[in-house]
Motif scaffolding. Structure first.
Motif, PDB file in Angstrom:
ATOM      1  N   ASP A  62      19.429  13.368  -6.373  1.00 39.93           N
ATOM      2  CA  ASP A  62      18.000  13.089  -6.498  1.00 39.93           C
ATOM      3  C   ASP A  62      17.703  11.958  -7.491  1.00 39.93           C
ATOM      4  N   GLN A  63      18.709  11.104  -7.763  1.00 37.54           N
ATOM      5  CA  GLN A  63      18.490   9.986  -8.672  1.00 37.54           C
ATOM      6  C   GLN A  63      17.798   8.843  -7.934  1.00 37.54           C
ATOM      7  N   ARG A  64      16.869   8.205  -8.596  1.00 39.60           N
ATOM      8  CA  ARG A  64      16.113   7.123  -7.985  1.00 39.60           C
ATOM      9  C   ARG A  64      16.912   5.824  -7.976  1.00 39.60           C
ATOM     10  N   GLN A  65      16.788   5.113  -6.865  1.00 39.01           N
ATOM     11  CA  GLN A  65      17.465   3.837  -6.685  1.00 39.01           C
ATOM     12  C   GLN A  65      16.423   2.822  -6.241  1.00 39.01           C
ATOM     13  N   LEU A  66      16.403   1.668  -6.889  1.00 40.91           N
ATOM     14  CA  LEU A  66      15.516   0.580  -6.513  1.00 40.91           C
ATOM     15  C   LEU A  66      16.289  -0.362  -5.598  1.00 40.91           C
ATOM     16  N   VAL A  67      15.808  -0.532  -4.368  1.00 40.88           N
ATOM     17  CA  VAL A  67      16.450  -1.413  -3.390  1.00 40.88           C
ATOM     18  C   VAL A  67      15.583  -2.653  -3.225  1.00 40.88           C
ATOM     19  N   MET A  81      11.753   2.155  -3.275  1.00 39.63           N
ATOM     20  CA  MET A  81      12.380   3.151  -4.141  1.00 39.63           C
ATOM     21  C   MET A  81      12.909   4.267  -3.251  1.00 39.63           C
ATOM     22  N   LYS A  82      14.214   4.550  -3.395  1.00 39.82           N
ATOM     23  CA  LYS A  82      14.854   5.599  -2.606  1.00 39.82           C
ATOM     24  C   LYS A  82      15.457   6.635  -3.545  1.00 39.82           C
ATOM     25  N   LYS A  83      15.669   7.813  -3.017  1.00 44.13           N
ATOM     26  CA  LYS A  83      16.365   8.846  -3.778  1.00 44.13           C
ATOM     27  C   LYS A  83      17.796   8.909  -3.283  1.00 44.13           C
ATOM     28  N   GLY A  84      18.722   8.862  -4.230  1.00 47.92           N
ATOM     29  CA  GLY A  84      20.134   8.885  -3.894  1.00 47.92           C
ATOM     30  C   GLY A  84      20.735  10.250  -4.159  1.00 47.92           C
ATOM     31  N   VAL A  85      22.036  10.263  -4.331  1.00 43.06           N
ATOM     32  CA  VAL A  85      22.770  11.492  -4.603  1.00 43.06           C
ATOM     33  C   VAL A  85      22.256  12.114  -5.892  1.00 43.06           C
ATOM     34  N   GLY A 125       0.794  -1.217   0.000  1.00 47.73           N
ATOM     35  CA  GLY A 125       0.000   0.000   0.000  1.00 47.73           C
ATOM     36  C   GLY A 125       0.825   1.265   0.000  1.00 47.73           C
ATOM     37  N   ARG A 126       2.099   1.165  -0.359  1.00 46.37           N
ATOM     38  CA  ARG A 126       2.962   2.340  -0.363  1.00 46.37           C
ATOM     39  C   ARG A 126       3.045   2.965  -1.749  1.00 46.37           C
ATOM     40  N   GLY A 127       2.238   2.479  -2.666  1.00 46.55           N
ATOM     41  CA  GLY A 127       2.215   3.068  -4.001  1.00 46.55           C
ATOM     42  C   GLY A 127       3.540   2.924  -4.705  1.00 46.55           C
ATOM     43  N   GLU A 128       4.107   4.047  -5.109  1.00 47.55           N
ATOM     44  CA  GLU A 128       5.358   4.039  -5.873  1.00 47.55           C
ATOM     45  C   GLU A 128       6.601   4.009  -4.980  1.00 47.55           C
ATOM     46  N   GLN A 129       6.420   3.858  -3.686  1.00 47.94           N
ATOM     47  CA  GLN A 129       7.565   3.888  -2.779  1.00 47.94           C
ATOM     48  C   GLN A 129       8.066   2.512  -2.361  1.00 47.94           C
ATOM     49  N   GLY A 130       7.217   1.502  -2.421  1.00 50.23           N
ATOM     50  CA  GLY A 130       7.648   0.180  -2.007  1.00 50.23           C
ATOM     51  C   GLY A 130       6.550  -0.839  -2.158  1.00 50.23           C
ATOM     52  N   GLY A 131       6.921  -2.103  -2.059  1.00 51.98           N
ATOM     53  CA  GLY A 131       5.937  -3.165  -2.174  1.00 51.98           C
ATOM     54  C   GLY A 131       6.596  -4.528  -2.128  1.00 51.98           C
ATOM     55  N   ILE A 132       5.817  -5.521  -2.451  1.00 49.20           N
ATOM     56  CA  ILE A 132       6.292  -6.900  -2.495  1.00 49.20           C
ATOM     57  C   ILE A 132       5.855  -7.486  -3.832  1.00 49.20           C
ATOM     58  N   CYS A 176      14.255   4.422 -12.246  1.00 47.12           N
ATOM     59  CA  CYS A 176      15.425   4.269 -11.382  1.00 47.12           C
ATOM     60  C   CYS A 176      16.695   4.171 -12.220  1.00 47.12           C
ATOM     61  N   ARG A 177      17.753   4.788 -11.724  1.00 51.69           N
ATOM     62  CA  ARG A 177      19.042   4.760 -12.412  1.00 51.69           C
ATOM     63  C   ARG A 177      19.973   3.703 -11.844  1.00 51.69           C
ATOM     64  N   GLU A 178      19.562   3.070 -10.742  1.00 55.09           N
ATOM     65  CA  GLU A 178      20.410   2.068 -10.104  1.00 55.09           C
ATOM     66  C   GLU A 178      19.516   1.043  -9.412  1.00 55.09           C
ATOM     67  N   ILE A 179      19.990  -0.205  -9.404  1.00 57.46           N
ATOM     68  CA  ILE A 179      19.315  -1.285  -8.686  1.00 57.46           C
ATOM     69  C   ILE A 179      20.299  -1.832  -7.667  1.00 57.46           C
ATOM     70  N   GLN A 180      19.841  -1.976  -6.445  1.00 56.90           N
ATOM     71  CA  GLN A 180      20.654  -2.573  -5.392  1.00 56.90           C
ATOM     72  C   GLN A 180      19.886  -3.756  -4.827  1.00 56.90           C
ATOM     73  N   VAL A 181      20.487  -4.938  -4.880  1.00 53.57           N
ATOM     74  CA  VAL A 181      19.861  -6.139  -4.336  1.00 53.57           C
ATOM     75  C   VAL A 181      20.640  -6.523  -3.080  1.00 53.57           C
ATOM     76  N   GLU A 182      19.964  -6.525  -1.951  1.00 52.37           N
ATOM     77  CA  GLU A 182      20.604  -6.898  -0.692  1.00 52.37           C
ATOM     78  C   GLU A 182      20.439  -8.398  -0.474  1.00 52.37           C
ATOM     79  N   MET A 183      21.575  -9.089  -0.368  1.00 55.85           N
ATOM     80  CA  MET A 183      21.578 -10.539  -0.176  1.00 55.85           C
ATOM     81  C   MET A 183      22.596 -10.867   0.907  1.00 55.85           C
ATOM     82  N   PRO A 184      22.314 -11.890   1.711  1.00 55.54           N
ATOM     83  CA  PRO A 184      23.325 -12.337   2.676  1.00 55.54           C
ATOM     84  C   PRO A 184      24.564 -12.824   1.939  1.00 55.54           C
ATOM     85  N   MET A 185      25.731 -12.562   2.498  1.00 61.70           N
ATOM     86  CA  MET A 185      26.973 -12.984   1.846  1.00 61.70           C
ATOM     87  C   MET A 185      27.085 -14.497   1.769  1.00 61.70           C
TER      88      MET A 185
END
Length: 137
Positions: A55-60, A49-53, A25-32, A92-101
Motif C-alpha cells: 500500500d505504499q504510494r508511487q508517483l508515476v 499516483m498509484k499504490k504499490g506493494v 480534475g483527478r485531484g490527488e490521483q493525477g494531473g499535468i 509517495c515513497r517512490e518516483i518512477q519516470v517513464e521515458m523512451p529509451m
C-alpha cells in the motif's frame, strides 16, 4: 501537444486532449504539471499516483517533455523540483519516470537521484486493436 508529440513522435491532438482530460480534475490521483514563462509553455509532464506493494504510494511521471530548441537545464530542474515537491505532498515513497529509451537523459535527472532502474518493453499495436470510437451524433 507539440511538446508531447516531440517526445513521443506520434499521436494526434485529439488523442493528447483525451489523455490530458483523463488526468485533469483527478485531484490527488493525477494531473499535468506545466512549466511556463510568459505566454510560453517551456515543459510539462503528466503524473499519476498509484499504490504499490504494501500500500505504499508511487508517483508515476509520463510524457516528461522539454523542447530541444532552448537550453533545457533550467526547465528540467524546475520540473524535477516540481516532481520532488509533488511526491512529498502526496507522501509517495517512490518516483518512477517513464521515458523512451531513445532519449538521452540530462545530468539533472541523476542530480535529483533519478537513475535507470528497470527497462520497460512496449509494442505499438495496429489500429484494429484500438477500442471502437463512437461517431458524433
Amino acid at each position: 501537444y507539440p511538446l508531447v508529440r516531440e517526445l513521443s513522435g506520434s499521436g494526434t491532438l485529439a488523442e493528447w486532449l483525451s489523455f490530458a482530460n483523463q488526468h485533469l480534475g483527478r485531484g490527488e490521483q493525477g494531473g499535468i504539471i506545466v512549466c511556463e514563462r510568459g505566454a510560453y509553455i517551456r515543459g510539462l509532464f503528466g503524473w499519476e499516483m498509484k499504490k504499490g506493494v504494501g500500500d505504499q504510494r508511487q508517483l508515476v511521471i509520463r510524457h516528461f517533455s522539454v523542447p530541444g530548441v532552448l537550453p533545457p537545464s533550467d526547465v528540467i530542474d524546475a520540473l524535477l523540483d516540481a516532481v520532488d515537491a509533488l511526491a512529498d505532498r502526496l507522501g509517495c515513497r517512490e518516483i518512477q519516470v517513464e521515458m523512451p529509451m531513445s532519449v538521452q537523459l540530462h545530468p539533472a535527472f541523476a542530480e535529483h537521484g533519478l537513475v535507470p532502474g528497470s527497462v520497460g518493453l512496449h509494442r505499438r499495436l495496429p489500429r484494429k486493436n484500438a477500442p471502437e470510437r463512437k461517431a458524433d451524433a
